[in-house]
Design a protein around this motif. Structure first.
Motif, PDB file in Angstrom:
ATOM      1  N   VAL A 660       0.836  -1.194   0.000  1.00 57.98           N
ATOM      2  CA  VAL A 660       0.000   0.000   0.000  1.00 57.98           C
ATOM      3  C   VAL A 660       0.878   1.254   0.000  1.00 57.98           C
ATOM      4  O   VAL A 660       1.898   1.312   0.691  1.00 57.98           O
ATOM      5  CB  VAL A 660      -0.933   0.003   1.231  1.00 57.98           C
ATOM      6  CG1 VAL A 660      -1.779   1.270   1.264  1.00 57.98           C
ATOM      7  CG2 VAL A 660      -1.814  -1.224   1.208  1.00 57.98           C
ATOM      8  N   ASP A 661       0.452   2.277  -0.779  1.00 56.02           N
ATOM      9  CA  ASP A 661       1.122   3.579  -0.773  1.00 56.02           C
ATOM     10  C   ASP A 661       0.239   4.673  -0.184  1.00 56.02           C
ATOM     11  O   ASP A 661       0.742   5.644   0.384  1.00 56.02           O
ATOM     12  CB  ASP A 661       1.504   3.980  -2.208  1.00 56.02           C
ATOM     13  CG  ASP A 661       2.389   2.950  -2.875  1.00 56.02           C
ATOM     14  OD1 ASP A 661       3.545   2.820  -2.454  1.00 56.02           O
ATOM     15  OD2 ASP A 661       1.916   2.258  -3.807  1.00 56.02           O
ATOM     16  N   ILE A 662      -1.082   4.490  -0.324  1.00 54.41           N
ATOM     17  CA  ILE A 662      -2.031   5.537   0.064  1.00 54.41           C
ATOM     18  C   ILE A 662      -3.167   4.912   0.850  1.00 54.41           C
ATOM     19  O   ILE A 662      -3.689   3.851   0.474  1.00 54.41           O
ATOM     20  CB  ILE A 662      -2.590   6.270  -1.171  1.00 54.41           C
ATOM     21  CG1 ILE A 662      -1.461   6.859  -2.013  1.00 54.41           C
ATOM     22  CG2 ILE A 662      -3.593   7.345  -0.770  1.00 54.41           C
ATOM     23  CD1 ILE A 662      -1.906   7.308  -3.388  1.00 54.41           C
ATOM     24  N   ILE A 663      -3.581   5.590   1.918  1.00 53.86           N
ATOM     25  CA  ILE A 663      -4.763   5.185   2.678  1.00 53.86           C
ATOM     26  C   ILE A 663      -5.846   6.230   2.431  1.00 53.86           C
ATOM     27  O   ILE A 663      -5.623   7.436   2.659  1.00 53.86           O
ATOM     28  CB  ILE A 663      -4.469   5.101   4.190  1.00 53.86           C
ATOM     29  CG1 ILE A 663      -3.474   3.979   4.487  1.00 53.86           C
ATOM     30  CG2 ILE A 663      -5.753   4.884   4.969  1.00 53.86           C
ATOM     31  CD1 ILE A 663      -3.043   3.944   5.938  1.00 53.86           C
ATOM     32  N   LYS A 664      -7.006   5.791   1.955  1.00 57.52           N
ATOM     33  CA  LYS A 664      -8.137   6.702   1.780  1.00 57.52           C
ATOM     34  C   LYS A 664      -9.117   6.432   2.926  1.00 57.52           C
ATOM     35  O   LYS A 664      -9.781   5.404   2.964  1.00 57.52           O
ATOM     36  CB  LYS A 664      -8.796   6.494   0.415  1.00 57.52           C
ATOM     37  CG  LYS A 664      -7.828   6.724  -0.748  1.00 57.52           C
ATOM     38  CD  LYS A 664      -8.540   6.847  -2.085  1.00 57.52           C
ATOM     39  CE  LYS A 664      -9.245   8.168  -2.205  1.00 57.52           C
ATOM     40  NZ  LYS A 664      -9.824   8.386  -3.552  1.00 57.52           N
ATOM     41  N   VAL A 665      -9.158   7.358   3.876  1.00 54.90           N
ATOM     42  CA  VAL A 665      -9.944   7.179   5.091  1.00 54.90           C
ATOM     43  C   VAL A 665     -11.419   7.349   4.768  1.00 54.90           C
ATOM     44  O   VAL A 665     -11.833   8.331   4.136  1.00 54.90           O
ATOM     45  CB  VAL A 665      -9.513   8.197   6.166  1.00 54.90           C
ATOM     46  CG1 VAL A 665     -10.351   8.034   7.427  1.00 54.90           C
ATOM     47  CG2 VAL A 665      -8.027   8.009   6.481  1.00 54.90           C
ATOM     48  N   ILE A 682     -10.529   7.286  15.875  1.00 53.97           N
ATOM     49  CA  ILE A 682     -10.045   6.465  14.769  1.00 53.97           C
ATOM     50  C   ILE A 682      -9.356   7.331  13.721  1.00 53.97           C
ATOM     51  O   ILE A 682      -8.285   6.962  13.204  1.00 53.97           O
ATOM     52  CB  ILE A 682     -11.206   5.672  14.152  1.00 53.97           C
ATOM     53  CG1 ILE A 682     -11.749   4.657  15.179  1.00 53.97           C
ATOM     54  CG2 ILE A 682     -10.761   4.955  12.880  1.00 53.97           C
ATOM     55  CD1 ILE A 682     -12.909   3.830  14.671  1.00 53.97           C
ATOM     56  N   ALA A 683      -9.929   8.501  13.415  1.00 53.90           N
ATOM     57  CA  ALA A 683      -9.306   9.386  12.435  1.00 53.90           C
ATOM     58  C   ALA A 683      -7.916   9.808  12.894  1.00 53.90           C
ATOM     59  O   ALA A 683      -6.970   9.890  12.095  1.00 53.90           O
ATOM     60  CB  ALA A 683     -10.185  10.610  12.201  1.00 53.90           C
ATOM     61  N   ILE A 684      -7.776  10.072  14.194  1.00 52.41           N
ATOM     62  CA  ILE A 684      -6.465  10.446  14.737  1.00 52.41           C
ATOM     63  C   ILE A 684      -5.498   9.268  14.659  1.00 52.41           C
ATOM     64  O   ILE A 684      -4.335   9.412  14.256  1.00 52.41           O
ATOM     65  CB  ILE A 684      -6.618  10.923  16.199  1.00 52.41           C
ATOM     66  CG1 ILE A 684      -7.480  12.173  16.259  1.00 52.41           C
ATOM     67  CG2 ILE A 684      -5.258  11.160  16.836  1.00 52.41           C
ATOM     68  CD1 ILE A 684      -7.857  12.591  17.673  1.00 52.41           C
ATOM     69  N   ALA A 685      -5.976   8.052  15.007  1.00 50.40           N
ATOM     70  CA  ALA A 685      -5.103   6.869  15.001  1.00 50.40           C
ATOM     71  C   ALA A 685      -4.637   6.534  13.584  1.00 50.40           C
ATOM     72  O   ALA A 685      -3.482   6.159  13.374  1.00 50.40           O
ATOM     73  CB  ALA A 685      -5.853   5.683  15.607  1.00 50.40           C
ATOM     74  N   LEU A 686      -5.516   6.702  12.613  1.00 50.48           N
ATOM     75  CA  LEU A 686      -5.173   6.316  11.248  1.00 50.48           C
ATOM     76  C   LEU A 686      -4.071   7.201  10.677  1.00 50.48           C
ATOM     77  O   LEU A 686      -3.143   6.703  10.034  1.00 50.48           O
ATOM     78  CB  LEU A 686      -6.413   6.377  10.363  1.00 50.48           C
ATOM     79  CG  LEU A 686      -7.475   5.310  10.633  1.00 50.48           C
ATOM     80  CD1 LEU A 686      -8.666   5.486   9.705  1.00 50.48           C
ATOM     81  CD2 LEU A 686      -6.902   3.910  10.495  1.00 50.48           C
ATOM     82  N   THR A 687      -4.164   8.500  10.915  1.00 51.74           N
ATOM     83  CA  THR A 687      -3.101   9.360  10.379  1.00 51.74           C
ATOM     84  C   THR A 687      -1.780   9.099  11.090  1.00 51.74           C
ATOM     85  O   THR A 687      -0.698   9.175  10.478  1.00 51.74           O
ATOM     86  CB  THR A 687      -3.496  10.845  10.479  1.00 51.74           C
ATOM     87  OG1 THR A 687      -2.509  11.621   9.802  1.00 51.74           O
ATOM     88  CG2 THR A 687      -3.600  11.307  11.916  1.00 51.74           C
ATOM     89  N   GLY A 688      -1.830   8.752  12.378  1.00 52.77           N
ATOM     90  CA  GLY A 688      -0.602   8.428  13.093  1.00 52.77           C
ATOM     91  C   GLY A 688       0.052   7.166  12.551  1.00 52.77           C
ATOM     92  O   GLY A 688       1.272   7.111  12.364  1.00 52.77           O
ATOM     93  N   ILE A 689      -0.758   6.145  12.307  1.00 49.84           N
ATOM     94  CA  ILE A 689      -0.224   4.894  11.754  1.00 49.84           C
ATOM     95  C   ILE A 689       0.375   5.145  10.373  1.00 49.84           C
ATOM     96  O   ILE A 689       1.470   4.651  10.041  1.00 49.84           O
ATOM     97  CB  ILE A 689      -1.340   3.839  11.684  1.00 49.84           C
ATOM     98  CG1 ILE A 689      -1.756   3.419  13.092  1.00 49.84           C
ATOM     99  CG2 ILE A 689      -0.888   2.624  10.877  1.00 49.84           C
ATOM    100  CD1 ILE A 689      -2.988   2.538  13.127  1.00 49.84           C
TER     101      ILE A 689
END
Length: 746
Positions: A660-665, A682-689
């Motif tokens: 994966v190169d990009i995560i589309k939340v 969850i939005a905060i956790a996803l950008t951190g990961i």
């Protein structure tokens, strides 16, 4: 070391040549005298070829087969030595009323015959039920009684021709032993439920038993021609039948039969009624011939014939009872599934048709079973089906549960609600399949009351399998309308592809906080000739079901690449960072997809780095072929984006296994911004990961300025949604690119 197949193939033709040569020599010898050694050359070569063929068959096999053919080669070696010894007798002993044959020659014949019988008797035959054992015993007794009647007649004829001297009795014993070997072969064929030796090979061995009695018959017929010999007349045929038996064994091996099947786990052979009936018929002909010739029958012949008839009647009575049991077994097997032991589709449909009171038909199939089967293997797949069948039985209780085929099951019960609730609770726990713990998800179609329940439940299951209704669909009248609509869409899809009714819109992906356009996502739309627009939510699932998504997807890729090339020419190679194209789960199962992508990029001169392939988590959750295709796409240099991230099966695990190169939340997480800390977690956790793993994040479904502001505060730098721009035709993207270029020039 095994002989090569080409060398082994010569044994039978040469043996046939020897048999033909022997016949021609005898026919010629009836008119012209010649050296009596001439007829013995084929008589010695024939058994010699059989010995070599048996040894070759042993070299090609193992276990019980190898032991059997080695024993038979030793037995045939005894016959070979006897034939050479008899050749010496012809040269050294005078010709009297009996052809020259010494005691040690007869002993070699008897030893070879006894060894052959011992090898046959030690051949495994498999187990049987008491009826099968009784039938086998009766079959054997029928053959033995038939042989006894024939032997009594043969002995009388032999004494009449050769007298009762010691030499004559030794000859008679040897010939009867050879005949007994043939009877043993027939008996073995009939009595063995399973045999490691192919039946064709055994049947070729059986005629060898006729060699002994026939040789004495030929002795009397050829008595006027001392240079001819009855034993020499039959020995080439002994070799011929032996080589044919070995050839049948080698063909069996060459057809790819596994070593295990060559031993003892062959399917059981059913004994037929042909041999007992043939034995009775031959005995009747023999008795009739004797009576016509002599006018009377001996006590042995009368008693033997009577006993034979009683045996055949008893045998047929037991066979009829066995056939009845077999029919019951076949009927039960037709109504049950072999793997799971559940009822079969035939039983289930009959049970549904016979229901008179209101009932529910529940049809289920396992989601992603094919992928699980491919990933873990068929053994685990079968174990999963068996475990799920056990769970269904426990949940359904005393009601009808069936396996309808593949991974589809059916339940017939008074009401579905309680069953569905209990099944959902049970499916929360994993099933163990061949050492693997597997969480089972099912599609469920339900039809209740009314008529034609099975068809209605099938329609509901078909709709549930699309996943549009959460995996559970209850049949109602509107379902028929939706299915009719989908059938109409399916019929129109190919025409629309040919007629060019599809077009692409492009939704900008922008940079936060300023809103500068970085890339676009291509979205397919369908406008029919009458102006009516068909929603992607309606035609994409139909395209998936029909397989047309592969052709439609190839068109989308080519069109997007062509448009990207046009933008590059008009506004420069850096005007857009990327153009994204959605790829479905069905496309990822097509191994040709990487070639299609590479061809589209090359055809329009677009760098691979400028193309982004968007996939869903569900499409690659189980790995297998889909994940392998994603890896192949990544190796081309295109970017891989996980669309709707956070809503699939195992998101965090996929970040390790999928390139994966990009995560589309997903929009659902964006909608929770500005609320409680729990909603934003969850939005905060996803950008951190994503930051930790070096991945880019794109927030989807941004609809307000407040959401855009909060996303920027949380660390998001790219976004997409109606707040920035709706999907638009290429001309409007042109205008936006031109404005950006004008601003840059100013």
């Amino acid at each position: 070391m095994a002989r090569t197949p080409s060398h082994r193939a010569w044994y039978a033709p040469i043996a046939l040549l020897m048999a033909v040569a022997e016949v021609l020599l005898i026919l010629f010898g009836l008119h012209v005298p010649f050296s009596n050694l001439l007829v013995w050359a084929p008589a010695v070569i024939g058994p010699g070829l059989a010995v070599a063929a048996f040894r070759s068959a042993a070299a090609r096999t193992d276990g019980d087969l190898r032991t059997f053919w080695r024993r038979e080669s030793i037995a045939m070696g005894g016959v070979l030595v006897a034939s050479m010894s008899q050749t010496v007798d012809i040269l050294t002993r005078p010709y009297t009323d009996m052809p020259p044959i010494s005691g040690h020659t007869l002993l070699f014949y008897v030893i070879g015959t006894l060894l052959a019988i011992a090898g046959l008797l030690r051949l495994p035959g498999g187990g049987s039920s008491w009826r099968q054992v009784t039938t086998a015993v009766l079959d054997v007794t029928v053959v033995v009684v038939t042989g006894g009647i024939a032997a009594s007649e043969y002995s009388g004829w032999f004494i009449e021709r050769f007298g009762v001297s010691a030499a004559a009795w030794w000859l008679n014993i040897a010939m009867m032993a050879i005949a007994a070997a043939g009877v043993v072969v027939v008996v073995k064929i009939m009595s063995a439920r399973r045999s490691p030796v192919p039946r064709g090979a055994l049947w070729w061995l059986a005629p060898i038993g006729l060699a002994g009695p026939l040789s004495t018959v030929f002795m009397t017929l050829l008595k006027p021609w001392p240079h001819l010999n009855g034993s020499a007349a039959v020995l080439p045929f002994v070799g011929l039948f032996g080589t044919l038996a070995a050839a049948a064994q080698c063909r069996h091996v060459a057809r790819g039969q596994s070593r295990a099947r060559q031993r003892l786990d062959l399917p059981a052979y059913r004994r037929g009624t042909a041999i007992p009936l043939v034995a009775t018929g031959l005995t009747s002909v023999l008795v009739a011939t004797v009576f016509i010739r002599t006018g009377h029958l001996s006590t042995t012949q009368v008693a033997g014939t009577t006993l034979l008839l009683l045996l055949v009647v008893s045998r047929q009575a037991i066979a009829l009872a066995e056939n009845g049991t077999l029919l019951d077994t076949v009927a039960r097997q037709a109504m049950h599934d072999d793997l799971t032991g559940l009822f079969s589709r035939r039983y289930f449909t009959a049970a549904v048709a016979e229901v008179t009171e209101p009932h529910a038909v529940v049809l289920l199939d396992l989601k992603e079973f094919r992928s699980i089967n491919d990933q873990l293997g068929t053994t685990a797949g079968d174990a999963l089906l068996t475990a799920f069948a056990t769970r269904l039985l426990a949940v359904a209780g005393p009601h009808v549960v069936a396996r309808l085929g593949g991974d589809e099951f059916g339940v017939l019960l008074p009401g579905a609600d309680d069953f569905v609730s209990r099944l959902a609770t049970a499916n929360a726990q994993p099933l163990t399949a061949a050492g693997h713990d597997v969480l089972v998800e099912v599609s469920v179609g339900i039809a209740e009351g009314g008529n034609d329940l099975y068809r209605q439940a099938e329609l509901a299951l078909r709709e549930a399998a699309t996943g549009l209704d959460g995996g559970l669909v209850r049949y109602d009248a509107s379902l028929e309308q939706r299915l009719t609509q989908r059938a109409t869409i399916a019929a129109d899809l190919r025409r629309a592809l040919t007629a060019g009714e599809f077009h692409l819109l492009y939704q900008p992906i922008v940079e936060l906080p300023g809103g500068r356009m970085l890339g676009v996502e291509s979205l397919v739309r369908w406008r029919q000739p009458d102006g009516r627009v068909v929603s992607p939510a309606d035609f994409i699932p139909v395209a998936e079901d029909t397989g047309l998504i592969v052709e439609l997807g190839a068109w989308i890729l080519d069109t997007a690449c062509a448009q990207t090339a046009a933008w590059r020419r008009a506004y420069g190679p850096d005007a857009l960072r990327s153009v994204a194209v959605n790829v479905s789960a069905r496309q990822l199962l097509d191994p040709a997809l990487p070639e299609v992508v590479a061809a589209a990029l090359a055809r329009h001169g677009v760098p691979a780095a400028q193309l982004t392939i968007e996939i869903t988590e569900t499409a690659v959750f189980t790995g297998g072929r889909a994940l392998a295709t994603v890896h192949a796409l990544s190796r081309l240099g295109v970017s891989i984006a996980l669309d709707d991230f956070g809503t699939g099966h195992s998101s965090l695990g996929l970040l390790r296994t999928c390139p994966v190169d990009i995560i589309k939340v997903d929009k659902s997480f964006v909608d929770g911004l500005g609320g409680s800390p729990q909603q934003e977690a969850i939005a905060i956790a996803l950008t951190g990961i994503a930051d930790t793993m070096g991945l880019r994040t794109v927030a989807e479904g941004v609809e307000t300025a407040e959401q855009a502001r909060r996303l920027y505060e949380l660390g998001y730098r790219q976004a997409q949604g109606f707040h920035f721009a709706r999907p638009m035709p290429p001309a409007e993207i042109d205008a936006m690119l031109q404005q950006a270029q004008d601003r840059a020039a100013a």
